[in-house]
Design a protein around this motif. Structure first.
Motif, PDB file in Angstrom:
ATOM      1  N   THR A 184       0.834  -1.208   0.000  1.00  0.00           N
ATOM      2  CA  THR A 184       0.000   0.000   0.000  1.00  0.00           C
ATOM      3  C   THR A 184       0.867   1.256   0.000  1.00  0.00           C
ATOM      4  O   THR A 184       0.566   2.230  -0.715  1.00  0.00           O
ATOM      5  CB  THR A 184      -0.921  -0.001   1.224  1.00  0.00           C
ATOM      6  OG1 THR A 184      -1.755  -1.165   1.203  1.00  0.00           O
ATOM      7  CG2 THR A 184      -1.796   1.243   1.254  1.00  0.00           C
ATOM      8  N   ILE A 185       1.938   1.241   0.775  1.00  0.00           N
ATOM      9  CA  ILE A 185       2.849   2.387   0.822  1.00  0.00           C
ATOM     10  C   ILE A 185       3.457   2.653  -0.548  1.00  0.00           C
ATOM     11  O   ILE A 185       3.552   3.805  -1.006  1.00  0.00           O
ATOM     12  CB  ILE A 185       3.965   2.134   1.861  1.00  0.00           C
ATOM     13  CG1 ILE A 185       3.375   1.984   3.265  1.00  0.00           C
ATOM     14  CG2 ILE A 185       5.004   3.246   1.821  1.00  0.00           C
ATOM     15  CD1 ILE A 185       2.597   3.168   3.738  1.00  0.00           C
ATOM     16  N   ILE A 186       3.866   1.593  -1.241  1.00  0.00           N
ATOM     17  CA  ILE A 186       4.479   1.759  -2.560  1.00  0.00           C
ATOM     18  C   ILE A 186       3.477   2.332  -3.553  1.00  0.00           C
ATOM     19  O   ILE A 186       3.798   3.231  -4.340  1.00  0.00           O
ATOM     20  CB  ILE A 186       5.043   0.409  -3.051  1.00  0.00           C
ATOM     21  CG1 ILE A 186       6.237  -0.009  -2.177  1.00  0.00           C
ATOM     22  CG2 ILE A 186       5.472   0.492  -4.517  1.00  0.00           C
ATOM     23  CD1 ILE A 186       6.798  -1.373  -2.530  1.00  0.00           C
ATOM     24  N   ARG A 187       2.237   1.830  -3.526  1.00  0.00           N
ATOM     25  CA  ARG A 187       1.216   2.358  -4.442  1.00  0.00           C
ATOM     26  C   ARG A 187       0.947   3.832  -4.168  1.00  0.00           C
ATOM     27  O   ARG A 187       0.827   4.642  -5.108  1.00  0.00           O
ATOM     28  CB  ARG A 187      -0.074   1.541  -4.322  1.00  0.00           C
ATOM     29  CG  ARG A 187       0.016   0.149  -4.910  1.00  0.00           C
ATOM     30  CD  ARG A 187      -1.375  -0.429  -5.154  1.00  0.00           C
ATOM     31  NE  ARG A 187      -2.189  -0.415  -3.938  1.00  0.00           N
ATOM     32  CZ  ARG A 187      -2.233  -1.412  -3.069  1.00  0.00           C
ATOM     33  NH1 ARG A 187      -1.510  -2.490  -3.264  1.00  0.00           N
ATOM     34  NH2 ARG A 187      -3.012  -1.337  -2.002  1.00  0.00           N
ATOM     35  N   GLU A 188       0.841   4.202  -2.886  1.00  0.00           N
ATOM     36  CA  GLU A 188       0.612   5.611  -2.547  1.00  0.00           C
ATOM     37  C   GLU A 188       1.788   6.469  -3.007  1.00  0.00           C
ATOM     38  O   GLU A 188       1.596   7.587  -3.502  1.00  0.00           O
ATOM     39  CB  GLU A 188       0.411   5.754  -1.037  1.00  0.00           C
ATOM     40  CG  GLU A 188      -0.884   5.153  -0.525  1.00  0.00           C
ATOM     41  CD  GLU A 188      -0.990   5.247   0.990  1.00  0.00           C
ATOM     42  OE1 GLU A 188      -0.014   5.714   1.637  1.00  0.00           O
ATOM     43  OE2 GLU A 188      -2.045   4.852   1.543  1.00  0.00           O
ATOM     44  N   HIS A 189       2.979   5.954  -2.863  1.00  0.00           N
ATOM     45  CA  HIS A 189       4.181   6.684  -3.281  1.00  0.00           C
ATOM     46  C   HIS A 189       4.168   6.898  -4.783  1.00  0.00           C
ATOM     47  O   HIS A 189       4.441   8.006  -5.279  1.00  0.00           O
ATOM     48  CB  HIS A 189       5.417   5.893  -2.855  1.00  0.00           C
ATOM     49  CG  HIS A 189       6.716   6.583  -3.130  1.00  0.00           C
ATOM     50  ND1 HIS A 189       7.336   6.544  -4.377  1.00  0.00           N
ATOM     51  CD2 HIS A 189       7.527   7.322  -2.330  1.00  0.00           C
ATOM     52  CE1 HIS A 189       8.463   7.235  -4.310  1.00  0.00           C
ATOM     53  NE2 HIS A 189       8.603   7.706  -3.093  1.00  0.00           N
ATOM     54  N   GLN A 190       3.835   5.865  -5.548  1.00  0.00           N
ATOM     55  CA  GLN A 190       3.798   5.990  -7.005  1.00  0.00           C
ATOM     56  C   GLN A 190       2.688   6.945  -7.437  1.00  0.00           C
ATOM     57  O   GLN A 190       2.883   7.751  -8.363  1.00  0.00           O
ATOM     58  CB  GLN A 190       3.597   4.612  -7.634  1.00  0.00           C
ATOM     59  CG  GLN A 190       4.811   3.703  -7.485  1.00  0.00           C
ATOM     60  CD  GLN A 190       4.551   2.299  -7.981  1.00  0.00           C
ATOM     61  OE1 GLN A 190       3.456   1.751  -7.784  1.00  0.00           O
ATOM     62  NE2 GLN A 190       5.540   1.693  -8.609  1.00  0.00           N
ATOM     63  N   ASP A 191       1.531   6.871  -6.770  1.00  0.00           N
ATOM     64  CA  ASP A 191       0.436   7.789  -7.120  1.00  0.00           C
ATOM     65  C   ASP A 191       0.827   9.234  -6.857  1.00  0.00           C
ATOM     66  O   ASP A 191       0.502  10.139  -7.648  1.00  0.00           O
ATOM     67  CB  ASP A 191      -0.817   7.440  -6.315  1.00  0.00           C
ATOM     68  CG  ASP A 191      -1.432   6.113  -6.731  1.00  0.00           C
ATOM     69  OD1 ASP A 191      -1.095   5.636  -7.831  1.00  0.00           O
ATOM     70  OD2 ASP A 191      -2.220   5.558  -5.941  1.00  0.00           O
ATOM     71  N   SER A 192       1.542   9.474  -5.751  1.00  0.00           N
ATOM     72  CA  SER A 192       1.934  10.840  -5.412  1.00  0.00           C
ATOM     73  C   SER A 192       2.958  11.398  -6.378  1.00  0.00           C
ATOM     74  O   SER A 192       3.124  12.614  -6.492  1.00  0.00           O
ATOM     75  CB  SER A 192       2.503  10.893  -3.988  1.00  0.00           C
ATOM     76  OG  SER A 192       3.755  10.235  -3.920  1.00  0.00           O
ATOM     77  N   ARG A 193       3.638  10.496  -7.120  1.00  0.00           N
ATOM     78  CA  ARG A 193       4.641  10.926  -8.086  1.00  0.00           C
ATOM     79  C   ARG A 193       4.154  10.748  -9.518  1.00  0.00           C
ATOM     80  O   ARG A 193       4.953  10.571 -10.440  1.00  0.00           O
ATOM     81  CB  ARG A 193       5.939  10.141  -7.884  1.00  0.00           C
ATOM     82  CG  ARG A 193       6.673  10.534  -6.613  1.00  0.00           C
ATOM     83  CD  ARG A 193       7.856   9.644  -6.344  1.00  0.00           C
ATOM     84  NE  ARG A 193       8.675  10.236  -5.301  1.00  0.00           N
ATOM     85  CZ  ARG A 193       9.797  10.918  -5.506  1.00  0.00           C
ATOM     86  NH1 ARG A 193      10.232  11.100  -6.743  1.00  0.00           N
ATOM     87  NH2 ARG A 193      10.470  11.441  -4.509  1.00  0.00           N
ATOM     88  N   GLY A 194       2.862  10.759  -9.672  1.00  0.00           N
ATOM     89  CA  GLY A 194       2.312  10.675 -11.018  1.00  0.00           C
ATOM     90  C   GLY A 194       2.422   9.306 -11.633  1.00  0.00           C
ATOM     91  O   GLY A 194       2.617   9.166 -12.837  1.00  0.00           O
TER      92      GLY A 194
END
Length: 446
Positions: A184-194
């Motif tokens: 979940t952390i990785i997905r949120e990180h990728q979403d926050s970086r476009g």
């Protein structure tokens, strides 16, 4: 000594000379980690991260990436603003509790753990966890389970032991829960970086970038051999989160506990902090201002001597037969280096049970950089903890600020000698009980 635990052969080194043989003279022979059946269930197959990875090219690649992108002195300095902001949040929490309930104790253990977790996480992924409490709960369960020796670990050749023991199934559930949380952390990180596009990847070398962005970029470039898998990335993130947050928080709690048990040392430390850092009350303390402190670093060293975060370090495994101090160590033996006993050895330390930071004064005093084997809280050799600078940075500023802004008392009229210093069983030596102290604001928090 050689212990036989079921089918396991465990060599325990409890002297500086034995530690030197294992971590310097025969370092290569002891450079790998033992992975038990329980360990494989908890860590997975082939994706052991940085701490428990077997010695080889995959481990060397991960260590090089983490050292360069997060743990080097340059990168540690680059996260200075993050630490300063999180320390101010910690101070405001303590000040608010002291104002709301004057004379009542605060749970400093909980506050320090939250501070270290937030500071570490922001350096690794660029933001705080949305659910920090879930992470801390998962981490505590993991740390409590890692040192357990279950039936399959003691009798690894027995299929019946694996069938009868519930531990491997519990470990698999622990792994599934933690990996899902990190996913979940990785997905949120990728979403926050476009979505992890090329423009975001192109910023990976910027000074303010985080480790997760670098790992994702390296995975996308696919230039490593062996390749960097998503499970590798998750395991590394868990190792960095757990290692940095647990060891720093545990050490900070022991430091404050020892200061409360030793009023002379507390007075001397606070006098220095307030003399060196004193200035306009509206000015926040920064890491740049800590350079003039000389006694406080000695306090940290003395706490690490008496309370190494991992008292038996991380287990090693003998890769090939060798001799240590004239004794034969067989291949496959688990090797434990007892840093706790070595730090209290009267052969090297005067009055070893006393908390006396002055013993580290002078240019010839022992240091924890891996060359003085009577003082090895972070280990030595190839498998020495690579995050020493990162962990110390999380401790230095927080400790200085807690002593500068607040006076501290034990609750309910407790005498210093009555403070419970019992350790909790685990891979790290936490306090058995939370540290409850009464703060009184001495210098207003900006």
């Amino acid at each position: 000594m050689l212990l036989r635990l079921g089918e396991l052969r465990v060599v325990v080194a409890s002297s500086a000379d034995a530690a030197r043989e294992i971590m310097r003279t025969h370092d290569l022979a002891f450079a790998t980690r033992p992975i038990s059946p329980t360990g494989r269930a908890l860590l997975g197959d082939g994706s052991y991260g940085l701490v428990f990875a077997p010695y080889g090219e995959g481990w060397r690649q991960l260590r090089r990436i983490c050292t360069t992108e997060l743990l080097s002195a340059r990168r540690v300095r680059s996260f200075r603003a993050v630490r300063e902001e999180e320390v101010r949040r910690l101070l405001r929490s303590v000040a608010a509790a002291a104002a709301d309930a004057p004379g009542q104790p605060v749970n400093l253990s909980d506050m320090v753990s939250a501070y270290v977790a937030d500071a570490s996480v922001r350096a690794v992924i660029g933001s705080r966890f949305r659910d920090r409490e879930t992470f801390l709960r998962l981490l505590e369960r993991r740390l409590n389970n890692v040192p357990a020796q279950s039936l399959p670990d003691l009798f690894p050749s027995s299929r019946l032991a694996m069938i009868l023991s519930p531990t491997p199934r519990l470990m698999k559930r622990e792994r599934r829960d933690m990996m899902a949380f990190i996913d979940t952390i990785i997905r949120e990180h990728q979403d926050s970086r476009g979505g992890g596009d090329a423009a975001a990847a192109g910023n990976a070398d910027e000074e303010n970038d985080d480790l997760l962005a670098v790992l994702l970029r390296i995975q996308k470039e696919d230039a490593l051999d062996p390749p960097l898998t998503t499970d590798n990335i998750k395991a590394v993130i868990i190792d960095i989160f757990g290692g940095s947050s647990e060891t720093s928080a545990t050490t900070l709690q022991w430091i404050m506990a020892e200061l409360m048990r030793n009023p002379r040392v507390m007075r001397k430390a606070q006098e220095e902090v307030r003399r060196v850092l004193g200035g306009p009350q509206e000015t926040a303390i920064t890491e740049d201002s800590l350079g003039g402190l000389q006694y406080l670093p000695l306090v940290i060293k003395e706490a690490l001597r008496l309370h190494p975060p991992a008292p038996l370090l991380i287990p090693r495994e003998c890769r090939s037969p060798c001799r240590v101090l004239g004794f034969d160590v067989p291949a496959g033996a688990m090797v434990l280096v007892n840093a706790w006993a070595i730090g209290r050895d009267p052969a090297h330390w005067d009055a070893p049970e006393e908390f006396a930071p002055e013993r580290f004064q002078g240019s010839g005093a022992a240091d924890f950089k891996g060359t003085d084997f009577e003082f090895i809280p972070f280990g030595a050799g190839r498998r020495m903890c690579p995050g020493v600078a990162f962990g110390l940075a999380n401790m230095d500023l927080a400790l200085a600020c807690l002593l500068y802004h607040f006076d501290w008392e034990l609750p309910d009229g407790m005498e210093p000698g009555e403070l419970d210093m019992t350790e909790r069983f685990g891979i790290t030596a936490r306090r058995l009980s939370d540290l409850l102290l009464v703060p009184t604001a001495r210098v207003p928090v900006p």
